[in-house]
Enzyme design. Structure first.
Site, PDB file in Angstrom:
ATOM      1  N   GLY A  18     100.724  87.452  -7.511  1.00  0.00           N
ATOM      2  CA  GLY A  18      99.475  87.230  -6.801  1.00  0.00           C
ATOM      3  C   GLY A  18      98.305  87.808  -7.573  1.00  0.00           C
ATOM      4  O   GLY A  18      98.453  88.748  -8.350  1.00  0.00           O
ATOM      5  N   ARG A  19      97.122  87.200  -7.367  1.00  0.00           N
ATOM      6  CA  ARG A  19      95.907  87.678  -8.018  1.00  0.00           C
ATOM      7  C   ARG A  19      94.798  87.791  -6.990  1.00  0.00           C
ATOM      8  O   ARG A  19      94.713  86.986  -6.060  1.00  0.00           O
ATOM      9  CB  ARG A  19      95.460  86.722  -9.133  1.00  0.00           C
ATOM     10  CG  ARG A  19      96.442  86.640 -10.305  1.00  0.00           C
ATOM     11  CD  ARG A  19      95.901  85.736 -11.391  1.00  0.00           C
ATOM     12  NE  ARG A  19      96.842  85.588 -12.478  1.00  0.00           N
ATOM     13  CZ  ARG A  19      96.931  86.414 -13.521  1.00  0.00           C
ATOM     14  NH1 ARG A  19      96.111  87.458 -13.587  1.00  0.00           N
ATOM     15  NH2 ARG A  19      97.809  86.208 -14.470  1.00  0.00           N
ATOM     16  N   GLY A  20      93.947  88.794  -7.160  1.00  0.00           N
ATOM     17  CA  GLY A  20      92.808  88.987  -6.277  1.00  0.00           C
ATOM     18  C   GLY A  20      91.554  89.198  -7.084  1.00  0.00           C
ATOM     19  O   GLY A  20      91.559  89.096  -8.318  1.00  0.00           O
ATOM     20  N   MET A  22      89.921  91.875  -7.675  1.00  0.00           N
ATOM     21  CA  MET A  22      89.842  93.096  -8.472  1.00  0.00           C
ATOM     22  C   MET A  22      91.179  93.525  -9.047  1.00  0.00           C
ATOM     23  O   MET A  22      91.270  94.591  -9.645  1.00  0.00           O
ATOM     24  CB  MET A  22      89.269  94.238  -7.612  1.00  0.00           C
ATOM     25  CG  MET A  22      87.875  93.991  -7.115  1.00  0.00           C
ATOM     26  SD  MET A  22      87.212  95.421  -6.243  1.00  0.00           S
ATOM     27  CE  MET A  22      87.116  96.596  -7.586  1.00  0.00           C
ATOM     28  N   VAL A  25      98.981  91.503  -8.497  1.00  0.00           N
ATOM     29  CA  VAL A  25     100.218  92.014  -7.927  1.00  0.00           C
ATOM     30  C   VAL A  25     101.368  91.471  -8.764  1.00  0.00           C
ATOM     31  O   VAL A  25     101.468  90.254  -8.989  1.00  0.00           O
ATOM     32  CB  VAL A  25     100.388  91.599  -6.456  1.00  0.00           C
ATOM     33  CG1 VAL A  25     101.696  92.170  -5.902  1.00  0.00           C
ATOM     34  CG2 VAL A  25      99.205  92.083  -5.620  1.00  0.00           C
ATOM     35  N   LYS A  40     100.965  96.681  -7.188  1.00  0.00           N
ATOM     36  CA  LYS A  40      99.598  96.229  -6.953  1.00  0.00           C
ATOM     37  C   LYS A  40      98.654  97.045  -7.809  1.00  0.00           C
ATOM     38  O   LYS A  40      98.630  98.276  -7.732  1.00  0.00           O
ATOM     39  CB  LYS A  40      99.231  96.369  -5.482  1.00  0.00           C
ATOM     40  CG  LYS A  40      97.816  95.903  -5.175  1.00  0.00           C
ATOM     41  CD  LYS A  40      97.517  95.970  -3.689  1.00  0.00           C
ATOM     42  CE  LYS A  40      96.113  95.472  -3.405  1.00  0.00           C
ATOM     43  NZ  LYS A  40      95.804  95.496  -1.949  1.00  0.00           N
ATOM     44  N   ASP A 140      91.650  95.127   8.341  1.00  0.00           N
ATOM     45  CA  ASP A 140      91.619  93.869   7.592  1.00  0.00           C
ATOM     46  C   ASP A 140      92.861  93.042   7.931  1.00  0.00           C
ATOM     47  O   ASP A 140      93.554  92.549   7.045  1.00  0.00           O
ATOM     48  CB  ASP A 140      91.543  94.139   6.092  1.00  0.00           C
ATOM     49  CG  ASP A 140      91.118  92.898   5.296  1.00  0.00           C
ATOM     50  OD1 ASP A 140      90.585  91.950   5.926  1.00  0.00           O
ATOM     51  OD2 ASP A 140      91.316  92.868   4.072  1.00  0.00           O
TER      52      ASP A 140
END
Length: 484
Positions: A18-20, A22, A25, A40, A140
């Protein structure tokens, strides 16, 4: 060439999962104990400097601290935290969950069966109840932060913006949470507690039941206006198959004022349990929570500092008002200073408050005697609704549960093959009495193999408790018992 580093600290990186905005993962191996973890990372690049960089480091460390306080079947477990590249990046090593996010399970516009929504709601509510009781507010809660295993077990992840009750790290003026799921009090920068998470859960349930979000806007400003000021339509108006009970639960979760929502996740769980077994809801129509609040801030008054002569004069001048209050309380006799307090409040225009407050002081002798008799009699143990949840990887078998040597449950179970592996789950409710008990679980498969485990538990005097039983391993199996 792989698009990831070979190692991060001691961890051997295997792939990107996974990518976000900032960070990334990774799936990684901890070679020390041979465990697969989700790694992470957060990259504090040159674009982040000064207070913003420091804030990002604090929030990332807060995620590890918040999640590290929690050990629950429905919460992702955190193992480790560290820094790399001389503090330019940080990482958290956490439990690797085989499965998908709730957003992947239910893409935008897709409804889920109500039975599945109920089970998911129960699991998320239990995770939030556990976290809130330990002073952690997630802040969140959204589909992307809820992981769904193949056996249906949900895991709440990403406590990156969670608040510890004892922490002073939260700064005003920050944008926290995801716009579609954020609670009104967070947008208004008001004090936040666990009821903000319940609002977010209400948005999720609305979306799963109807395929639509309760609040929509073409711009962020329009969306925020909807969240703060516009009451959502009932879920049944967008999906005619949704029963009235779901309307009551979801709309209570989506109340603008936190005081009008469920007071806690445990009370939500009670109503979900009622919905599950077909009983009338217990808290959705709670009058104290649903009627508009009368909020009156009284002036601080210490009658100890007022001269006795002045107290007596105030009482004499307003004896009629004080007498009227006394009549509303059944002729209760008040001490001098209490009379003065009521008189002074009456002068200030708080007659209604005085009457309301004085009514709480009334304690007729019959009521007092009844309370004294009740206190003298030993309290009977409270009945608790215990939920037994069982996750396994067997084809067929039987599960037995005893309490203090007495049988509580004995039931056959079955599993299904999915992606070359067996998996199955069982959920049952058993009424028990609060107090200290010895529980024993025995699992036997169709081949005659037997696993057993015991747990000494002081069952608290609460409406419900859950015993999560998990048969782990594929070759060498073990039975694990967890309470929450």
């Amino acid at each position: 060439m792989p698009d990831h580093p070979k190692n991060i600290d001691r961890y051997e990186v295997q792939e990107v999962v996974g990518r976000g905005a900032m960070g990334v993962v990774y799936r990684a191996l901890d070679p020390v104990i041979g465990r697969i973890v989700a790694l992470k990372t957060i990259h504090l690049n040159d674009a982040l400097s000064g207070p913003l960089r420091e804030d990002s480091q604090i929030r990332f460390a807060r995620e590890a601290r918040a999640a590290g306080l929690l050990s629950h079947p429905n919460i992702v477990t955190v193992y480790d935290i560290g820094e790399i590249d001389e503090g330019a990046s940080s990482y958290i090593a956490m439990e690797f969950v085989e499965g998908r996010t709730l957003r992947q399970v239910a893409p935008h516009g897709q409804r889920l069966p109500q039975e599945m929504v109920l089970d998911m709601a129960m699991q998320i509510a239990r995770a939030l109840d556990y976290a809130h009781r330990r002073g952690v507010v997630h802040r969140d809660v959204k589909p992307a932060n809820i992981l769904v295993r193949e056996d249906g077990l949900l895991k709440l992840a990403d406590f990156g913006v969670a608040r510890i009750d004892s922490s002073d790290l939260t700064r005003t003026g920050q944008s926290i949470g995801s716009p579609s799921y954020i609670a009104p009090e967070m947008l208004l920068e008001q004090p936040v507690d666990g009821r903000a998470d319940l609002f977010s859960l209400g948005v999720i349930l609305y979306e799963l039941l109807t395929g639509e979000k309760p609040f929509r806007g073409e711009t962020i400003a329009a969306l925020y206006h909807q969240v703060i000021a516009v009451a959502p339509r009932a879920p049944s108006e967008r999906n005619g198959e949704v029963p009235r009970e779901w309307d009551e639960i979801v709309l209570k979760l989506l109340e603008k004022s936190p005081q009008r929502r469920y007071a806690s996740a445990s009370k939500l769980i009670e109503d979900l349990r009622c919905l599950e077994v077909g009983r009338p809801l217990t808290h959705a129509q709670d009058l104290d929570a649903t009627r508009p609040e009368l909020v009156l801030e009284l002036p601080t008054l210490d009658t100890e500092d007022v001269p006795e002569a002045l107290l007596e004069r105030v009482i004499l001048e307003h004896e009629e008002d004080v007498s009227a209050v006394s009549q509303t309380t059944g002729g209760t006799s008040f001490p001098l200073q209490m009379k003065a307090l009521m008189a002074l409040l009456t002068i200030a225009g708080f007659a209604l408050v005085v009457i309301i407050g004085a009514s709480f002081l009334r304690e007729p002798s019959a009521t007092r005697n009844a309370l004294e008799n009740e206190a003298a009699a030993p309290a009977a143990p409270a009945e608790v609704d215990m939920t037994l949840r069982f996750a396994h990887n067997l084809k067929d078998g039987r599960l037995s549960l005893t309490m203090d040597g007495k049988p509580l449950l004995s039931e056959s179970f079955h599993g299904e093959r999915s992606r070359m592996r067996m998996q199955g789950a069982l959920s049952r409710h058993v009424p028990i009495l609060a107090g200290k008990h010895m529980f024993r679980v025995v699992v036997q498969d169709d081949g005659g193999r037997v696993w057993n485990a015991s747990s000494l538990r002081d069952v608290p005097d609460v409406p419900d408790t859950t015993l999560f039983v998990e048969l782990k391993g594929f070759v060498k199996k073990s039975l694990d018992l967890t309470w929450y």
